[in-house]
Design a protein around this motif. Structure first.
Motif, mmCIF file in Angstrom:
data_model
loop_
_atom_site.group_PDB
_atom_site.id
_atom_site.type_symbol
_atom_site.label_atom_id
_atom_site.label_comp_id
_atom_site.label_asym_id
_atom_site.label_seq_id
_atom_site.Cartn_x
_atom_site.Cartn_y
_atom_site.Cartn_z
ATOM 1 N N ALA A 25 -19.644 44.842 75.002
ATOM 2 C CA ALA A 25 -19.619 45.891 73.883
ATOM 3 C C ALA A 25 -18.494 46.858 73.779
ATOM 4 C CB ALA A 25 -20.862 46.364 73.732
ATOM 5 N N ARG A 26 -18.248 47.309 75.053
ATOM 6 C CA ARG A 26 -17.053 48.288 75.264
ATOM 7 C C ARG A 26 -15.876 47.687 75.068
ATOM 8 N NH1 ARG A 26 -15.631 49.609 81.257
ATOM 9 N NH2 ARG A 26 -15.190 47.361 80.977
ATOM 10 N N ASN A 27 -15.721 46.502 75.321
ATOM 11 C CA ASN A 27 -14.426 45.781 75.504
ATOM 12 C C ASN A 27 -14.031 45.262 73.982
ATOM 13 O OD1 ASN A 27 -14.293 45.538 78.164
ATOM 14 N ND2 ASN A 27 -15.388 43.333 78.210
ATOM 15 N N LYS A 28 -15.210 45.178 73.230
ATOM 16 C CA LYS A 28 -15.043 44.799 71.694
ATOM 17 C C LYS A 28 -14.493 46.027 70.837
ATOM 18 C CE LYS A 28 -18.086 40.795 71.471
ATOM 19 N NZ LYS A 28 -19.267 40.256 71.129
ATOM 20 N N VAL A 29 -14.933 47.011 71.223
ATOM 21 C CA VAL A 29 -14.586 48.385 70.659
ATOM 22 C C VAL A 29 -12.902 48.702 71.123
ATOM 23 C CG1 VAL A 29 -14.896 50.836 70.559
ATOM 24 C CG2 VAL A 29 -16.842 49.441 70.299
ATOM 25 N N ALA B 10 -10.380 45.522 70.298
ATOM 26 C CA ALA B 10 -10.219 44.776 69.215
ATOM 27 C C ALA B 10 -8.849 44.668 68.706
ATOM 28 C CB ALA B 10 -11.379 45.586 68.146
ATOM 29 N N PRO B 11 -8.281 45.744 68.623
ATOM 30 C CA PRO B 11 -6.750 45.618 67.939
ATOM 31 C C PRO B 11 -5.987 44.438 68.536
ATOM 32 C CG PRO B 11 -7.346 47.819 68.345
ATOM 33 C CD PRO B 11 -8.341 47.160 69.167
ATOM 34 N N THR B 12 -6.081 44.118 69.917
ATOM 35 C CA THR B 12 -5.349 43.096 70.474
ATOM 36 C C THR B 12 -5.563 41.786 69.865
ATOM 37 O OG1 THR B 12 -7.104 42.415 72.183
ATOM 38 C CG2 THR B 12 -5.395 44.475 72.677
ATOM 39 N N ALA B 13 -6.885 41.629 69.455
ATOM 40 C CA ALA B 13 -7.395 40.394 68.906
ATOM 41 C C ALA B 13 -6.731 39.883 67.576
ATOM 42 C CB ALA B 13 -8.801 40.251 68.959
ATOM 43 N N VAL B 14 -6.397 40.976 66.587
ATOM 44 C CA VAL B 14 -6.006 40.804 65.358
ATOM 45 C C VAL B 14 -4.675 40.147 65.659
ATOM 46 C CG1 VAL B 14 -5.189 41.692 63.514
ATOM 47 C CG2 VAL B 14 -7.121 42.716 64.574
ATOM 48 N N SER C 167 3.006 22.652 73.964
ATOM 49 C CA SER C 167 3.594 23.936 74.330
ATOM 50 C C SER C 167 3.238 24.930 73.266
ATOM 51 C CB SER C 167 4.763 23.759 75.112
ATOM 52 O OG SER C 167 4.835 23.401 76.306
ATOM 53 N N LEU C 168 2.891 26.094 73.767
ATOM 54 C CA LEU C 168 3.098 27.037 72.688
ATOM 55 C C LEU C 168 4.461 27.633 72.504
ATOM 56 C CD1 LEU C 168 -0.315 29.180 73.319
ATOM 57 C CD2 LEU C 168 -0.069 27.164 71.825
ATOM 58 N N THR C 169 4.688 28.361 71.441
ATOM 59 C CA THR C 169 6.283 28.768 71.525
ATOM 60 C C THR C 169 6.473 30.109 72.213
ATOM 61 O OG1 THR C 169 5.765 29.711 69.281
ATOM 62 C CG2 THR C 169 6.642 27.574 69.499
ATOM 63 N N ARG C 170 5.481 30.616 72.635
ATOM 64 C CA ARG C 170 5.392 31.927 73.146
ATOM 65 C C ARG C 170 4.275 32.196 74.124
ATOM 66 N NH1 ARG C 170 4.757 35.799 68.187
ATOM 67 N NH2 ARG C 170 5.350 33.733 67.074
ATOM 68 N N ASN C 171 4.509 32.949 75.142
ATOM 69 C CA ASN C 171 3.476 33.193 76.108
ATOM 70 C C ASN C 171 2.558 34.365 75.648
ATOM 71 O OD1 ASN C 171 2.988 35.257 78.964
ATOM 72 N ND2 ASN C 171 2.106 33.168 78.933
ATOM 73 N N THR C 172 1.228 34.100 75.598
ATOM 74 C CA THR C 172 0.302 34.775 74.837
ATOM 75 C C THR C 172 -0.303 35.523 76.083
ATOM 76 O OG1 THR C 172 -1.530 33.069 74.904
ATOM 77 C CG2 THR C 172 -0.172 33.193 73.174
ATOM 78 N N GLY C 173 -0.648 35.205 77.176
ATOM 79 C CA GLY C 173 -1.070 35.630 78.445
ATOM 80 C C GLY C 173 -2.642 35.807 78.245
ATOM 81 N N VAL C 174 -3.206 35.050 77.206
ATOM 82 C CA VAL C 174 -4.573 35.070 77.187
ATOM 83 C C VAL C 174 -5.372 33.854 77.017
ATOM 84 C CG1 VAL C 174 -6.424 35.850 75.340
ATOM 85 C CG2 VAL C 174 -4.249 37.191 75.624
ATOM 86 N N ALA C 175 -5.986 33.460 78.037
ATOM 87 C CA ALA C 175 -6.750 32.013 78.133
ATOM 88 C C ALA C 175 -7.436 31.601 77.017
ATOM 89 C CB ALA C 175 -7.450 32.032 79.358
ATOM 90 N N LEU D 206 -9.966 38.592 72.814
ATOM 91 C CA LEU D 206 -9.481 39.981 73.211
ATOM 92 C C LEU D 206 -8.576 39.882 74.647
ATOM 93 C CD1 LEU D 206 -12.916 41.756 73.600
ATOM 94 C CD2 LEU D 206 -11.205 41.821 71.675
ATOM 95 N N ARG D 207 -7.553 40.812 74.635
ATOM 96 C CA ARG D 207 -6.721 40.691 75.693
ATOM 97 C C ARG D 207 -7.086 41.329 76.878
ATOM 98 N NH1 ARG D 207 -1.342 39.290 76.343
ATOM 99 N NH2 ARG D 207 -0.834 39.374 74.209
ATOM 100 N N ARG D 208 -7.683 40.485 77.993
ATOM 101 C CA ARG D 208 -8.225 40.962 79.101
ATOM 102 C C ARG D 208 -7.466 41.029 80.184
ATOM 103 N NH1 ARG D 208 -14.204 39.865 77.761
ATOM 104 N NH2 ARG D 208 -14.171 39.010 75.818
ATOM 105 N N THR D 209 -7.217 42.042 80.713
ATOM 106 C CA THR D 209 -6.527 41.930 81.995
ATOM 107 C C THR D 209 -7.255 41.545 82.993
ATOM 108 O OG1 THR D 209 -6.936 44.247 82.280
ATOM 109 C CG2 THR D 209 -4.988 43.864 81.108
#
Length: 269
Positions: free
Chosen positions: A28-32, A35-39, A116-124, A220-223
């Protein structure tokens, strides 16, 4: 006195963890916070899916689509692909999605489709979602590029999924392996959604599920420090609407690689 103050301050958090589970609260904390990274990542995912969908080739149709996300692990990827292609279930397409680094040479097999994607997203999650959206199979399975399946992984999963009264998703047991190749243990926990809110035992390398609207990963961009991982989020959310069962047989050789985004199994202090 300071110890008493800390205990009092932590009391509401401890109560919330007892009621909802720490994994649910962390998500729940992650989604708050994230959230901007997911858009932006949703826009990238949509654009990549559209681009690849109109390309000159498309994945062959099959009962099961196995999605393998990869990034700069050529040797490990080839081993993972081979373990997927060596399944006793032959009605399968293996979809490799490279996260913008370029694909190595892979086996020549009509059941293999690699992009292959055209760019590296870093998000599995985004990389896997592209693979899901490119496929049209009844069932979808997932394999990381540094893990391996036993040859009967899909067979055992489908034996439970295919009957008319079968569940919508299953996950098998994990044989967890240390970087030196030695076996740590076998993780085999029956599915209990309340227990899963408190214990991290869900991983999509062992998950095979019926395709539906819930079968998509978090964007979500999860480090590496962010918990829970997208694997837990997917299966826990999937189990909210659909029936999930555990198959207590180890069919996944899971590398606990400190250099990778492997599942963190314990609760953080």
């Amino acid at each position: 006195m300071s110890g008493v103050v800390r205990r009092v301050a932590r009391a509401p958090w401890s109560l919330l963890k007892a009621v909802f589970g720490w994994l649910v609260l962390f998500e729940a904390r992650n989604k708050v916070l994230l959230a901007p990274t997911a858009v932006r990542l949703r826009r990238i995912e949509d654009a990549e899916t559209r681009r690849l969908a109109v390309g000159p080739a498309s994945p062959p149709s099959a009962l099961v689509a196995t999605v393998i996300a990869t990034h700069r692990r050529p040797e490990a990827l080839r081993a993972a692909v081979r373990s997927a292609l060596d399944q006793t279930v032959r009605d399968q397409v293996v979809i490799v999605v490279d996260d913008g680094a370029g694909l190595p040479e892979l086996p020549d097999d009509p059941r293999l489709f690699a992009v292959s994607l055209t760019r590296n997203t870093g998000v599995a999650g985004v990389v896997r979602n592209v693979g899901i959206r490119l496929s049209r199979s009844r069932y979808v399975a997932f394999l990381d590029d540094d893990n391996l399946w036993e040859s009967d992984h899909l067979e055992r999963a489908l034996a439970v999924l295919e009957p008319p009264d079968g569940p919508d998703g299953v996950y098998t047991a994990l044989r967890r392996v240390l970087p030196d190749g030695s076996e740590k243990d076998i993780l085999s926990v029956p599915y209990d959604r309340r227990r899963a809110a408190r214990e991290s035992f869900l991983d999509t390398n062992a998950f095979v599920a019926r395709r539906n609207r819930s079968l998509r990963f978090s964007r979500l961009r999860r480090t590496p420090e962010v918990m829970p991982r997208e694997d837990w989020e997917l299966i826990h959310r999937y189990g909210r609407r659909y029936r999930v069962l555990h198959v207590p047989h180890p069919t996944v050789r899971y590398l606990m690689n400190p250099a990778s985004f492997y599942t963190q199994w314990g609760q953080p202090s």
